[in-house]
Design a protein around this motif. Structure first.
Motif, PDB file in Angstrom:
ATOM      1  N   THR A 100      -4.155  -5.947   0.412  1.00  0.00           N
ATOM      2  CA  THR A 100      -5.390  -5.801   1.223  1.00  0.00           C
ATOM      3  C   THR A 100      -4.914  -5.112   2.451  1.00  0.00           C
ATOM      4  OG1 THR A 100      -3.784  -7.371   2.785  1.00  0.00           O
ATOM      5  CG2 THR A 100      -5.859  -8.661   1.265  1.00  0.00           C
ATOM      6  N   SER A 126      -6.871  -1.690   3.380  1.00  0.00           N
ATOM      7  CA  SER A 126      -7.857  -1.148   4.679  1.00  0.00           C
ATOM      8  C   SER A 126      -6.932  -0.984   5.352  1.00  0.00           C
ATOM      9  CB  SER A 126      -7.812  -3.010   5.318  1.00  0.00           C
ATOM     10  OG  SER A 126      -7.156  -3.392   5.619  1.00  0.00           O
ATOM     11  N   HIS A 162     -16.084  -8.176  -5.133  1.00  0.00           N
ATOM     12  CA  HIS A 162     -14.662  -8.403  -4.464  1.00  0.00           C
ATOM     13  C   HIS A 162     -14.243  -7.115  -5.581  1.00  0.00           C
ATOM     14  CE1 HIS A 162     -12.867  -9.747  -8.300  1.00  0.00           C
ATOM     15  NE2 HIS A 162     -13.544 -10.049  -8.439  1.00  0.00           N
ATOM     16  N   SER A 195     -16.760  -8.958  -0.378  1.00  0.00           N
ATOM     17  CA  SER A 195     -15.879  -9.238   0.497  1.00  0.00           C
ATOM     18  C   SER A 195     -15.075  -7.304   0.286  1.00  0.00           C
ATOM     19  CB  SER A 195     -14.679  -9.805  -0.322  1.00  0.00           C
ATOM     20  OG  SER A 195     -13.846  -8.390  -1.548  1.00  0.00           O
ATOM     21  N   SER A 196     -14.542  -6.290   1.521  1.00  0.00           N
ATOM     22  CA  SER A 196     -14.326  -5.386   1.150  1.00  0.00           C
ATOM     23  C   SER A 196     -12.636  -5.148   2.197  1.00  0.00           C
ATOM     24  CB  SER A 196     -15.047  -4.696   2.850  1.00  0.00           C
ATOM     25  OG  SER A 196     -14.831  -2.934   2.458  1.00  0.00           O
ATOM     26  N   PHE A 197     -12.312  -4.384   1.386  1.00  0.00           N
ATOM     27  CA  PHE A 197     -10.400  -4.411   1.651  1.00  0.00           C
ATOM     28  C   PHE A 197     -10.497  -3.300   2.953  1.00  0.00           C
ATOM     29  CE2 PHE A 197      -9.874  -3.199  -2.907  1.00  0.00           C
ATOM     30  CZ  PHE A 197      -8.665  -4.431  -3.019  1.00  0.00           C
ATOM     31  N   ASN A 198     -11.972  -3.030   4.107  1.00  0.00           N
ATOM     32  CA  ASN A 198     -11.736  -1.862   4.991  1.00  0.00           C
ATOM     33  C   ASN A 198     -12.360  -2.268   6.129  1.00  0.00           C
ATOM     34  OD1 ASN A 198     -11.787   0.416   6.509  1.00  0.00           O
ATOM     35  ND2 ASN A 198     -13.162   1.832   5.257  1.00  0.00           N
ATOM     36  N   TRP A 249     -10.874 -12.408   5.280  1.00  0.00           N
ATOM     37  CA  TRP A 249     -10.611 -13.200   3.947  1.00  0.00           C
ATOM     38  C   TRP A 249      -8.933 -12.483   3.747  1.00  0.00           C
ATOM     39  CZ3 TRP A 249     -12.028 -11.844  -1.678  1.00  0.00           C
ATOM     40  CH2 TRP A 249     -11.118 -12.707  -2.278  1.00  0.00           C
ATOM     41  N   ASN A 264      -8.737  -8.484   5.173  1.00  0.00           N
ATOM     42  CA  ASN A 264     -10.076  -8.113   4.125  1.00  0.00           C
ATOM     43  C   ASN A 264     -10.875  -9.241   5.035  1.00  0.00           C
ATOM     44  OD1 ASN A 264      -9.223  -7.022   1.614  1.00  0.00           O
ATOM     45  ND2 ASN A 264      -8.403  -8.883   1.182  1.00  0.00           N
TER      46      ASN A 264
END
Length: 465
Positions: free
Chosen positions: A14, A17, A68, A120-123, A172, A345
Motif C-alpha cells: 500500500t 499510494s 487488485h 481496488s487501487s493503491f492510489n 482496505w 488502499n
C-alpha cells in the motif's frame, strides 16, 4: 516508483499510494480526460448509485470479478486466503480475482462497459475524480442499509475514501508513518531517547552525523532532503498540523502558517548539511526497497518511513538495532505528538458492475469484518483500517513493539491525511517542483512562492471542474 514496481515476496504494497503521486504530473491531464469521458458515459445511467446493493435475501449462485494491483506470489496467496474465508461465509458467491491491475486499466474498463464487479487501487488520489464522475458507485446507501458502523474507521481514513459527500470507496488496509531510529548510533552519540520535537530532531541529527575528511557525509543523522525515500512534504506537514486545502477545496499553502514553518525548519537543516552534500549522499543511498536501504545498512541514523519497514528489515535479515516512535512535532504543538500521516488502499464497486449486490458483500467483508481485516493485515504487514481489527486478539502484528507504534499513531484522533480532490491530487504534483527549488535555494521569497502555488492549484481545480 509506481504501481508496476516489482515487490519483494512478503513485502507490503500500500506504500505505492504515496509514492505514486511522483508520476501524477504526467497522468493528471489524461485522468481528467478519462473522467470526463466516464462522466459522459454515465450520464444516462440506471441510478444505481442512489439505491442499496445489499441483495440480502438473494442466494443465487454467482461469480464476480475482483481486480487488485498486488502481484508478488506471497501477496496473491494472502488475498486468495482471505477470499477463501469470504467464500466460506458466502458459499454461493465465487470470486474470480485478477492480479496486477492498475487505475488506467480500471478506467478503461469502466469506459468500455467491461468493468469488474469490485476493484481496488493503491492510489487514493484518484478517489475525488471517481466520486464526482460516478466512475465508482456511491456506497452510502449500502452502508446505511447494512448499518455499517463507520465510527470504527478513523476520520482521517474516512477522509481519503470519500469526496464531496459521496463515499465511493472504502479503505482496505493503511500505511502509517513515523520515525525509525538506530539505537546503536543513538547510544554512541549519548542520546537516550527518540526526539519528540522538531528542535530535538534537528539537534539529534547533527549529533549523529559523521562526515568524511573532505566534508562529505559518511553517516547522516537524518535526511531532510525532499525526495529521499519517504521524506516528502505530506509526511512532514502533519508535525505542524497543516491543511493542504480549505473547506471549499481551494489551496491553503499561503494561508496556513504551517507550510512556511515546516519548510523553514527543513531548509535550515538542509543548509546545515549542505544541499549539494545531501544531493550527493542521496545519490549514493541504496534502493529504498532493497537490503541496501541506507537505514538498514547503518548509514542513515533516523528516517521517516511507514510500518512496512519493519517487515523489510526482517525479510532483508538486516542486523540494524532499531526502534520506532511517532514523528516529532513542532515545538509549539506538543498536543500533536503521537499523531502522524496515514493513507492507503481503497476498494469499491465500479460503475457497470454486473453483480453489485454480491460485490457489496465482498467490499463489506474485506473492509469491515474484524478477522478478515486483521488476518490480511498480518499477512502483508500493513495497518488494519478499523478499530475492531486493531483490537482483535488475532492481530499478531500488535505483539511487535516496533509495529505497535504505527497502530497507536493510526488510532490517534489527530492523525491526518492528504484530502481527496477531483483532479488526482494536483495540489501535491504542483508542490513537488516548488519544494525542490526551495531546498536548493532557488526560491528567494517563500511567502510569494507559496502564493504562486495557490494560484497554480486553484487553476488546476477550476480546470477539473
Amino acid at each position: 516508483m509506481f504501481l508496476h514496481r516489482r515487490i519483494p515476496a512478503g513485502s507490503p504494497s500500500t506504500r505505492n499510494s504515496f509514492r505514486a503521486r511522483l508520476a501524477v504530473a504526467a497522468v493528471v491531464p489524461t485522468l481528467a480526460l478519462a473522467l470526463a469521458a466516464t462522466t459522459a458515459a454515465c450520464s444516462a445511467g440506471d441510478g444505481s448509485t442512489a439505491k442499496a446493493n445489499t441483495g440480502a435475501e438473494d442466494t443465487t449462485p454467482v461469480t464476480i470479478t475482483f481486480w487488485h494491483g498486488l502481484s508478488s506470489p506471497h501477496e496473491v496467496a494472502s488475498i486468495d486466503a482471505v477470499l477463501a474465508e469470504f467464500h466460506q461465509k458466502y458459499p454461493y458467491i465465487t470470486v474470480q480475482a485478477v492480479k496486477a491491475q492498475d487505475d488506467d486499466k480500471i478506467n478503461q474498463a469502466i469506459r468500455g462497459g467491461t468493468a469488474p464487479d469490485v476493484a481496488s487501487s493503491f492510489n487514493a488520489n484518484n478517489v475525488g475524480g471517481w466520486c464526482t464522475s460516478g466512475a465508482f458507485q456511491d456506497l452510502t446507501p449500502d452502508i446505511a442499509a447494512d448499518h455499517v458502523d463507520m465510527t470504527q474507521i478513523p476520520q482521517a481514513v474516512q477522509a481519503y475514501t470519500a469526496y464531496a459527500g459521496k463515499r465511493c470507496t472504502m479503505p482496505w488496509l493503511a500505511d502509517t508513518f513515523g520515525l525509525y531510529y538506530n539505537k546503536k548510533l543513538f547510544a554512541a552519540a549519548g542520546i537516550a531517547a527518540p526526539p519528540k520535537t522538531m528542535t530535538e530532531l534537528a539537534d539529534d541529527a547533527k549529533k549523529l552525523t559523521v562526515r568524511n575528511p573532505d566534508g562529505s557525509i559518511k553517516t547522516a543523522g537524518f535526511m531532510p532532503y525532499f525526495g529521499a525515500y519517504e521524506m516528502l512534504t505530506e509526511h512532514l506537514l502533519p508535525s505542524w498540523g497543516g491543511s493542504w486545502l480549505k473547506a471549499d477545496g481551494t489551496s491553503n499553502t499561503a494561508s496556513d502558517p504551517a507550510f512556511a514553518a515546516a519548510l523553514s525548519w527543513q531548509k535550515n537543516l538542509v543548509d546545515w548539511f549542505g544541499a549539494d552534500k545531501l544531493a550527493k549522499f542521496k545519490a549514493g543511498m541504496g534502493d529504498e526497497f532493497s537490503a541496501q536501504n541506507a537505514f538498514e545498512t547503518g548509514s542513515l541514523a533516523m528516517m521517516v518511513d511507514g510500518e512496512w519497514r519493519t517487515a523489510f528489515i526482517k525479510n532483508d535479515k538486516s542486523d540494524v538495532d532499531y526502534g520506532t516512535a511517532p514523528m516529532p512535532v513542532a515545538d509549539d504543538k506538543p498536543d500533536l505528538y503521537g499523531s502522524g500521516f496515514v493513507g492507503g488502499n481503497v476498494i469499491g464497486i465500479p460503475r457497470g458492475a454486473k453483480h453489485p449486490a454480491a460485490a457489496w458483500k465482498l467490499v463489506k467483508f474485506l473492509t469491515t469484518d474484524p478477522d478478515a481485516v486483521a488476518s490480511f493485515a498480518d499477512a502483508i504487514g500493513n495497518v488494519p483500517t478499523t478499530l475492531a481489527a486493531l483490537n482483535s486478539p488475532n492481530l499478531a502484528l500488535a505483539k511487535d513493539p516496533n509495529f505497535a507504534t504505527f497502530l497507536e499513531v493510526f488510532k490517534n484522533p489527530k492523525t491526518s491525511t492528504t484530502p481527496a480532490s477531483p483532479n488526482g491530487g494536483a495540489y501535491l504534483t504542483n508542490f513537488g517542483p516548488f519544494a525542490d527549488k526551495w531546498q536548493n535555494g532557488k526560491v528567494p521569497d517563500l511567502k510569494a512562492g507559496l502564493a504562486d502555488i495557490d494560484k497554480q492549484n486553484d487553476a488546476a481545480l477550476k480546470l477539473s471542474q
